[in-house]
Design an enzyme around this catalytic site. Structure first.
Site, PDB file in Angstrom:
ATOM      1  N   GLU A  51       1.851   1.702  -3.425  1.00 12.27           N
ATOM      2  CA  GLU A  51       0.679   2.210  -4.137  1.00 12.27           C
ATOM      3  C   GLU A  51       0.526   3.717  -3.905  1.00 12.27           C
ATOM      4  OE1 GLU A  51      -3.984   0.941  -4.589  1.00 12.27           O
ATOM      5  OE2 GLU A  51      -3.119   0.879  -2.573  1.00 12.27           O
ATOM      6  N   ARG A  87       0.829  -1.218   0.000  1.00 11.92           N
ATOM      7  CA  ARG A  87       0.000   0.000   0.000  1.00 11.92           C
ATOM      8  C   ARG A  87       0.859   1.262   0.000  1.00 11.92           C
ATOM      9  NH1 ARG A  87      -2.823  -3.307  -1.603  1.00 11.92           N
ATOM     10  NH2 ARG A  87      -4.931  -3.788  -0.992  1.00 11.92           N
ATOM     11  N   SER A 119      14.655  15.083   2.911  1.00 11.72           N
ATOM     12  CA  SER A 119      15.682  14.156   3.368  1.00 11.72           C
ATOM     13  C   SER A 119      15.072  12.991   4.144  1.00 11.72           C
ATOM     14  CB  SER A 119      16.674  14.884   4.271  1.00 11.72           C
ATOM     15  OG  SER A 119      17.569  13.968   4.857  1.00 11.72           O
TER      16      SER A 119
END
Length: 159
Positions: free
Chosen positions: A103, A100, A126
């Site tokens: 995704e 996920r 960063s």
């Protein structure tokens, strides 16, 4: 000619994978949470978890406290303080929770980049000078997971 060969004796070297496995086993056996471990060693829950999984290193005093808490061998301190090899999978993981996040980056990665550039200029966030927290937030429509990330803005040099 009869040559006697003496075997070279090397110390038993622990790998980070073995250390992670031992930490997970002790954590489970002692019924500890990452939060309780982090509080005991005096570091954030996210960083402590990451270091125990091999993606970051701990300062020696924090590693020593962790080893004492989990009743692990002294040799674990050295492994936990070594600079890690941060190796990322070349394919998208199939674990649903990790997938996920891939995704999210796939769908919103370009959006995040655009917004970072619009708000901060030509640069990046960063992951070295970085903080993150994960909280479960009650919600009448179903509990939510809130992930907060804060990384130092690093502008690209122009020359």
């Amino acid at each position: 000619m009869n040559q006697m060969q003496t075997p070279t004796l090397l110390p038993s070297l622990l790998t980070m994978a073995e250390v992670t496995e031992a930490i997970m086993a002790k954590k489970r056996a002692m019924k500890l949470s990452w939060e309780s471990i982090a509080n005991t060693i005096g570091m954030s829950e996210v960083f402590t978890t990451s270091a125990c999984l091999g993606m970051n290193s701990l300062p020696e005093d924090k590693a020593r406290t962790l080893v004492e808490l989990l009743e692990l061998p002294e040799e674990v301190v050295e492994v936990l303080t070594e600079a890690p090899n941060k190796v990322f999978p070349q394919t998208v993981p199939t674990d649903p929770c990790i997938y996920r996040f891939y995704e999210i980056v796939g769908v919103y990665g370009q959006t995040l980049k655009e917004l970072i550039h619009e708000k901060g200029g030509d640069g990046i966030m960063s992951a070295i000078d970085f903080d993150m927290s994960v909280e479960k937030i009650p919600n009448p429509k179903g509990d939510r997971i809130e992930v907060k990330m804060s990384g130092k803005f690093l502008s690209y040099n122009q020359w």
